[in-house]
Design a protein around this motif. Structure first.
Motif, mmCIF file in Angstrom:
data_model
loop_
_atom_site.group_PDB
_atom_site.id
_atom_site.type_symbol
_atom_site.label_atom_id
_atom_site.label_comp_id
_atom_site.label_asym_id
_atom_site.label_seq_id
_atom_site.Cartn_x
_atom_site.Cartn_y
_atom_site.Cartn_z
ATOM 1 N N PRO A 1 0.828 -1.048 0.051
ATOM 2 C CA PRO A 1 -0.339 0.304 -0.196
ATOM 3 C C PRO A 1 1.072 1.621 0.160
ATOM 4 O O PRO A 1 0.728 2.430 -0.701
ATOM 5 C CB PRO A 1 -0.696 0.037 1.178
ATOM 6 N N VAL A 2 1.970 1.114 0.425
ATOM 7 C CA VAL A 2 2.525 2.300 0.520
ATOM 8 C C VAL A 2 3.343 2.950 -0.650
ATOM 9 O O VAL A 2 3.432 3.856 -1.077
ATOM 10 C CB VAL A 2 3.966 2.436 1.644
ATOM 11 N N THR A 3 3.769 1.862 -1.493
ATOM 12 C CA THR A 3 4.288 1.984 -2.227
ATOM 13 C C THR A 3 3.663 2.242 -3.613
ATOM 14 O O THR A 3 3.508 3.279 -4.575
ATOM 15 C CB THR A 3 4.694 0.799 -3.239
ATOM 16 N N LEU A 4 1.910 1.855 -3.450
ATOM 17 C CA LEU A 4 0.800 2.397 -4.661
ATOM 18 C C LEU A 4 0.269 4.095 -4.029
ATOM 19 O O LEU A 4 0.415 4.555 -4.728
ATOM 20 C CB LEU A 4 -0.325 2.012 -4.078
ATOM 21 N N ALA A 5 0.160 4.176 -2.552
ATOM 22 C CA ALA A 5 0.009 5.638 -2.177
ATOM 23 C C ALA A 5 1.347 6.239 -2.668
ATOM 24 O O ALA A 5 0.883 7.335 -3.450
ATOM 25 C CB ALA A 5 -0.321 5.557 -0.448
ATOM 26 N N LEU A 6 2.447 6.487 -2.591
ATOM 27 C CA LEU A 6 3.223 7.008 -3.119
ATOM 28 C C LEU A 6 3.462 7.046 -4.294
ATOM 29 O O LEU A 6 3.453 8.621 -4.920
ATOM 30 C CB LEU A 6 4.544 7.030 -2.206
ATOM 31 N N ARG A 7 2.986 6.919 -5.131
ATOM 32 C CA ARG A 7 2.951 6.606 -6.756
ATOM 33 C C ARG A 7 1.592 7.229 -7.017
ATOM 34 O O ARG A 7 1.727 8.299 -8.263
ATOM 35 C CB ARG A 7 2.834 4.762 -7.264
ATOM 36 N N GLU A 8 0.630 7.090 -6.246
ATOM 37 C CA GLU A 8 -0.403 8.111 -6.965
ATOM 38 C C GLU A 8 -0.283 9.568 -6.694
ATOM 39 O O GLU A 8 -1.019 10.583 -7.129
ATOM 40 C CB GLU A 8 -1.427 7.463 -5.835
ATOM 41 N N ALA A 9 0.265 9.454 -5.383
ATOM 42 C CA ALA A 9 1.150 10.590 -4.698
ATOM 43 C C ALA A 9 1.846 11.596 -5.736
ATOM 44 O O ALA A 9 1.511 13.220 -6.527
ATOM 45 C CB ALA A 9 1.532 11.230 -3.496
ATOM 46 N N ASP A 10 2.570 10.795 -6.407
ATOM 47 C CA ASP A 10 3.420 11.565 -7.390
ATOM 48 C C ASP A 10 2.383 11.650 -8.464
ATOM 49 O O ASP A 10 2.242 12.565 -9.725
ATOM 50 C CB ASP A 10 4.521 10.615 -7.887
ATOM 51 N N ALA A 11 1.745 10.331 -9.057
ATOM 52 C CA ALA A 11 0.791 10.985 -10.196
ATOM 53 C C ALA A 11 -0.051 12.268 -9.780
ATOM 54 O O ALA A 11 0.256 12.798 -10.968
ATOM 55 C CB ALA A 11 0.292 9.959 -10.229
ATOM 56 N N VAL A 12 -0.654 12.714 -8.563
ATOM 57 C CA VAL A 12 -1.268 13.732 -8.838
ATOM 58 C C VAL A 12 -0.132 14.924 -8.928
ATOM 59 O O VAL A 12 -0.991 16.289 -9.558
ATOM 60 C CB VAL A 12 -2.296 13.870 -7.210
ATOM 61 N N MET A 13 0.479 14.600 -8.254
ATOM 62 C CA MET A 13 1.663 15.895 -8.211
ATOM 63 C C MET A 13 1.725 16.021 -10.038
ATOM 64 O O MET A 13 1.548 17.029 -10.590
ATOM 65 C CB MET A 13 2.775 15.774 -7.733
ATOM 66 N N ALA A 14 2.093 15.353 -10.678
ATOM 67 C CA ALA A 14 3.006 15.255 -11.884
ATOM 68 C C ALA A 14 1.562 16.117 -13.104
ATOM 69 O O ALA A 14 2.057 17.171 -13.990
ATOM 70 C CB ALA A 14 3.003 14.015 -12.376
ATOM 71 N N ASP A 15 -0.072 15.028 -12.432
ATOM 72 C CA ASP A 15 -0.595 16.174 -13.489
ATOM 73 C C ASP A 15 -0.673 17.481 -12.984
ATOM 74 O O ASP A 15 -0.896 18.515 -13.990
ATOM 75 C CB ASP A 15 -2.333 15.118 -12.699
ATOM 76 N N TRP A 16 -1.074 17.626 -11.957
ATOM 77 C CA TRP A 16 -1.247 19.098 -11.187
ATOM 78 C C TRP A 16 0.340 19.685 -11.787
ATOM 79 O O TRP A 16 -0.111 21.463 -11.849
ATOM 80 C CB TRP A 16 -0.839 19.584 -9.626
ATOM 81 N N PHE A 17 1.198 19.851 -11.258
ATOM 82 C CA PHE A 17 2.006 20.910 -12.250
ATOM 83 C C PHE A 17 2.658 20.990 -13.260
ATOM 84 O O PHE A 17 2.712 21.487 -14.762
ATOM 85 C CB PHE A 17 4.073 20.157 -11.789
ATOM 86 N N ALA A 18 1.817 19.629 -14.218
ATOM 87 C CA ALA A 18 1.484 19.971 -15.767
ATOM 88 C C ALA A 18 0.938 21.096 -16.212
ATOM 89 O O ALA A 18 0.874 21.337 -16.747
ATOM 90 C CB ALA A 18 0.634 18.322 -16.291
ATOM 91 N N ARG A 19 -0.994 20.884 -15.589
ATOM 92 C CA ARG A 19 -1.392 21.642 -15.771
ATOM 93 C C ARG A 19 -1.468 22.839 -15.167
ATOM 94 O O ARG A 19 -1.414 24.466 -16.152
ATOM 95 C CB ARG A 19 -2.720 21.650 -14.800
ATOM 96 N N VAL A 20 -0.578 23.553 -14.298
ATOM 97 C CA VAL A 20 -0.033 25.303 -13.901
ATOM 98 C C VAL A 20 1.128 25.466 -14.908
ATOM 99 O O VAL A 20 0.807 26.287 -14.496
ATOM 100 C CB VAL A 20 0.201 24.228 -11.876
ATOM 101 N N LEU A 21 1.786 24.607 -14.594
ATOM 102 C CA LEU A 21 3.493 24.840 -15.449
ATOM 103 C C LEU A 21 3.589 24.878 -17.356
ATOM 104 O O LEU A 21 3.998 26.088 -17.219
ATOM 105 C CB LEU A 21 4.507 23.649 -14.626
ATOM 106 N N GLU A 22 1.956 23.826 -17.502
ATOM 107 C CA GLU A 22 2.457 23.649 -18.869
ATOM 108 C C GLU A 22 1.692 24.225 -19.603
ATOM 109 O O GLU A 22 1.355 24.157 -20.844
ATOM 110 C CB GLU A 22 3.086 22.367 -19.414
ATOM 111 N N GLN A 23 0.114 24.205 -19.434
ATOM 112 C CA GLN A 23 -1.131 23.852 -19.719
ATOM 113 C C GLN A 23 -1.232 26.102 -20.265
ATOM 114 O O GLN A 23 -0.732 26.508 -19.021
ATOM 115 C CB GLN A 23 -2.309 23.270 -19.492
ATOM 116 N N PRO A 24 -1.132 26.108 -21.247
ATOM 117 C CA PRO A 24 -2.108 27.504 -22.025
ATOM 118 C C PRO A 24 -3.107 28.236 -20.519
ATOM 119 O O PRO A 24 -3.606 27.097 -20.970
ATOM 120 C CB PRO A 24 -2.728 27.579 -23.147
#
Lengths: 204, 734
Positions: free
Chosen positions: A62-85
């Protein structure tokens, strides 16, 4: 993404999921998210995603899954904030740079978070699903770390230096003695004998 | 008393009218000044050597006495050379100051209207305390911003730190300071992967990368502080004097807290100005460069000052360690001027806190200066540059010469006592003057002491010239007491340094380095008993044996020798007492060893002290994590990890995008680190991981996403600790 843990789904009696929840909370706290409500809600959301993923990957801790999801949430948010027009209605924000590799985006995003202090200034919007405020986007995009200006290489060759006759001779002798240790030792013995002779003479 | 005479001591003396740079060049009666200085040295040394020769003649001259006389002549001339500086400097200041000072090419308080040349402020660092280093940078930055001239300056922290803890602390402190000051694009940080050629190589690396972007660089040490006004003035001096290659300021020692540091800063502050005026008198535009708190014209520096290698290997050959003297010599050789900016205020540095740290610094400098003997006869160097190199060598070689002089003196007395012979009356000058043997010896002794104390007296007279001049030193009573205290302490400390230097010289000549015991410090930097005993035991035993031998020979001789032996004999308590910050605070409270920078601190120092006192002290890592807390933060903290990765930028893109696991040669090391803890890796392996961007990114993920039971106990405990005390702010100064 709007997953939340429902009371029936909460794996309350599983210490592994308890550990996963704590790890995610700790990870978000490490990002500077201190507001308890935002921290708990966000942790819940990420662990719920992990819980959903667990069905597909039963063998993954579960720890591995949870941190992977945390990374995914962050990556998605970073992409939206930093890269989307920026949205047409949003306040002007600096233009988004070209898309970066996800790993590099993660690093850039974390630096932008650190420099703009998003988790402390906008805790409700940090990693939230809804579009971030333009001010947050502007702050994140304006944040950068410049370790040095562009390099303009110049040749800096060692100066020619003629050491002079004495120093040249000393240098050559030094080199010879280094290469022929026996000669060096013989000279050392001779110097020692000369010192004894001097002492003998001087004390008469 | 005129208005100028009310100026604080050390400030620009009266008569500071400006002088045009061309006139400064024309006004160089260089040879005449140097001949006068040399004549004065001869006038002081000659009679003393004559008297000593006469003394030996009275008791029958032989080889030992010849050696004794030669040593005496060499040592006395060195003392005389120093005294001549003070004499000439005092006379110049009394007469309104030297005409030929580079600071006089600018009018006092001259407004800066023209744009300044682009200037880099470079600070090489090597494992120094980042909290202190960045606190100084903050104070300098703010002081410069207050001048309104910040736009012409860029700051570069050039790190050669090899300790991973320091390295990571520097990175986080740098980001925190950039954030705090809003100094993006103005305050930069670079750490070299390989420390080729140490500090000189670090500066050369800067010149190669960014030298072309700047006209000047102001070199600071990690313990340097300068005011914004001084920085602007230095650039103005360079703009006004287009043939100036280097302008060296005279940094004042500040922020000493231990008695040892306060002794050094008091002595340099009180006696310094007259010495420096004398130094400038004969140096003129062929002065020396001390490696920091100086401005350098980058283009000629790049063209002429890259250091060659010396024949042989370290410690005597190889790469030049003391680069500054050589760079000044090369600059002068190329026709550029090197000036000492006496009377330029606002330049400060700090001093080692205790005798052992001071000796360690001397150890490095000594080895570097001894290397310069290769260059004494190098073709094309200016005579003044050769003299600087020679004086640098003699600054340390004087110690073994002094030791040899004392040993030969002991031998002469022993021989005289052992033979039991009475003096053989021979014709001598002393006979004509009706001087007894003892009176002649006393006269020589008094002359030597007079020469040693004359500069102190002149410095006091220089202070007395200014109305209220003693007030910044605590008033006349305290100033007098401080001079007595400083003199007594110097008398005790000098023989200990003599033994240190003699040992260093011997070991360097034998091609060996000096081993030090591990530094163990008290909470506030005081040396501990163990370190002091291990360092000084040999010196104390040597002094005890020497003293016992002297006592056996002759009680009177032992009494004469006792001031020299007292320091080494009691070196352990001396080091501990003078390295104790509590004692330093007591002296400060008593108003002893005060300096004007303490009684009337300049704004930049006041701000620095305030910042250090007010800023929250970093939480020291728990003992079990202290050894690897840099690695811990770089691996665990999301922000420190991101900053670290972005600073590994040269290889960052390639490493971070690499996905081929078969080429991931660091995977086994990472697994070992995560599952067995940092102690399972060698220091080189830990450094390799820290330098590999891909590994640091993966390590961060691995540590956070691995179940606790699969982590090493060290990491489990570290994460628990970290979870409790995660940073409240994204990045904090360490």
């Amino acid at each position: 993404m709007s997953a939340t843990l429902s009371p029936t789904e909460l794996p309350l009696d599983d210490p592994a999921w308890e550990a996963a929840w704590q790890r995610v909370e700790s990870y978000l706290h490490a990002h500077g998210l201190e507001q308890r409500l935002a921290l708990v809600r966000l942790t819940d959301r990420i662990v719920a995603r992990a819980w959903a993923a667990a069905a597909r990957e039963p063998g993954t801790p579960p720890v591995t899954l949870a941190l992977r999801e945390a990374d995914a949430v962050m990556a998605d948010w970073f992409a939206r904030v930093l890269e989307q027009p920026p949205a047409a209605t949003a306040a002007p924000a600096p233009a988004a740079p070209p898309a970066a590799h996800p790993r590099r985006l993660s690093v850039r995003g974390r630096i932008a978070l650190a420099m703009s202090g998003v988790p402390a200034r906008w805790p409700r919007h940090f990693l939230a699903d809804e579009p971030p405020p333009a001010e947050l986007v502007a702050a994140m995009r304006a944040a950068y770390l410049e370790a040095g200006p562009p390099v303009e290489f110049t040749n800096m060759a060692a100066s020619e230096l003629e050491l002079g006759v004495l120093a040249d001779a000393a240098g050559q002798t030094w080199e010879k003695l280094r290469r022929w240790p026996l000669v060096g030792a013989a000279l050392g013995w001779a110097a020692f004998v000369a010192l004894l002779a001097f002492l003998f003479y001087a004390t008469r | 008393m005129n208005a100028a005479s009310a100026a604080p001591p050390g400030s620009a003396p009266p008569g500071s009218a400006t002088i045009a740079p061309e006139a400064l060049g024309r006004a160089w009666p260089r040879l005449g000044r140097r001949l006068l200085a040399a004549t004065l040295v001869l006038v002081l040394t000659g009679p003393a050597v004559f008297l000593m020769a006469d003394l030996h003649w009275r008791t029958g001259f032989d080889l030992w006495k010849g050696l004794h006389l030669a040593l005496f002549a060499a040592l006395f001339s060195l003392v005389a050379f120093g005294t001549v500086h003070a004499l000439v400097g005092f006379a110049l200041r009394l007469g309104g100051g030297d005409r030929c000072r580079i600071v006089r090419t600018l009018a006092p308080g001259e407004e800066v209207t023209a744009p300044l040349g682009p200037t880099a402020i470079v600070m090489p660092v090597f494992n120094e305390d980042p909290a202190q280093v960045f606190a100084r940078l903050r104070a300098i930055f703010r002081s410069l911003a207050a001048t309104g001239k910040l736009e012409f300056f860029h700051f570069y922290v050039l790190s050669d730190s090899s300790d991973p803890n320091r390295w990571i602390e520097e990175q986080t402190a740098w980001v925190a300071l950039v954030q705090e000051l809003g100094a993006q694009g103005r305050l930069f940080y670079r750490r070299r992967r390989v420390n080729t050629n140490k500090k000189a190589g670090n500066l050369a690396d800067f010149c190669r990368r960014w030298g072309r972007r700047h006209r000047y660089m102001i070199v600071l040490d990690a313990d340097s502080t300068m005011t914004g006004d001084a920085l602007v003035r230095l650039v103005q001096l360079m703009e006004r004097n287009p043939r100036a290659g280097i302008v060296q300021t005279v940094p004042r020692l500040v922020r000493g807290t231990t008695p040892f540091a306060r002794l050094q800063q008091f002595a340099s502050r009180l006696y310094g100005p007259v010495f420096q005026a004398g130094l400038n008198y004969w140096q003129l535009g062929e002065a020396n460069y001390w490696g920091h708190n100086a401005i350098v014209r980058i283009a000629p520096f790049i063209e002429h000052c890259s250091l060659p290698e010396l024949p042989g290997r370290e410690p005597f050959g190889g790469r030049i360690l003391s680069h500054d003297y050589v760079e000044a010599a090369l600059m002068c050789r190329a026709g550029w001027q090197v000036w000492l900016a006496v009377d330029l205020d606002g330049s400060f540095e700090e001093c080692p806190a205790n005798l052992i740290d001071f000796a360690k610094r001397d150890r490095r400098w000594l080895q570097g200066n001894l290397q310069h003997s290769w260059l004494l006869t190098a073709r094309g160097l200016r005579p003044a540059s050769r003299l600087h190199l020679l004086m640098g060598i003699l600054a340390y070689l004087a110690s073994p010469l002094w030791l040899a002089f004392l040993l030969v003196s002991t031998l002469l007395v022993w021989r005289h006592a052992a033979t039991g012979l009475t003096l053989v009356p021979q014709d001598s000058l002393a006979d004509l003057l009706n001087l007894s043997f003892q009176a002649q010896a006393l006269l020589l002794f008094a002359g030597t002491l007079g020469l040693l104390f004359l500069p102190k007296l002149l410095a006091l007279l220089d202070v007395a010239r200014h109305r209220g001049g003693a007030r910044p030193f605590g008033g006349w009573a305290r100033l007098g007491a401080s001079v007595v205290l400083e003199t007594l302490a110097s008398a005790l400390l000098a023989p200990v340094l003599m033994l240190f230097h003699s040992k260093f010289v011997l070991r360097t000549l034998l091609g060996r380095g000096v081993a030090w015991v591990t530094q163990r410090r008290g909470g506030d930097g005081d040396p501990d008993w163990r370190e002091a005993i291990l360092t000084h035991a040999g010196q104390s035993l040597f002094a005890a044996a020497w003293g016992a031998f002297a006592l056996w020979i002759d009680r009177t001789f032992a009494a004469w020798l006792s001031p020299v032996l007292a320091g080494p004999l009691f070196a352990v308590p001396l080091t501990l007492a003078t390295g104790d910050t509590a004692n330093g605070r007591r002296l400060r409270r008593a108003g002893l060893l005060l300096t004007p920078e303490e009684t009337h601190p300049p704004a930049v120092l006041a701000e620095l002290e305030h910042d250090i006192a007010v800023l929250p002290a970093p939480r020291p890592p728990r003992a079990e994590f202290a050894a690897h807390h840099g690695l811990l933060r770089a691996a665990l903290d999301p922000y420190v990890n991101a900053v670290h990765l972005s600073l590994l930028r040269e290889k960052f893109g390639r490493e971070i995008d690499a996905v081929d696991p078969s080429r991931d040669r660091f995977a086994p090391l990472r697994e070992k680190l995560v599952s067995a803890g940092p102690d399972a890796l060698t220091p080189a392996e830990r450094r390799s991981l820290l330098l590999d961007a891909g590994s640091m990114l993966r390590l961060h993920r691995e540590l956070w996403s691995r179940p606790a039971e699969r982590l090493a106990p060290w990491w489990r405990e570290a994460m628990r600790d970290y979870q409790l005390l995660a940073p409240a702010r994204p990045l904090r100064a360490p």
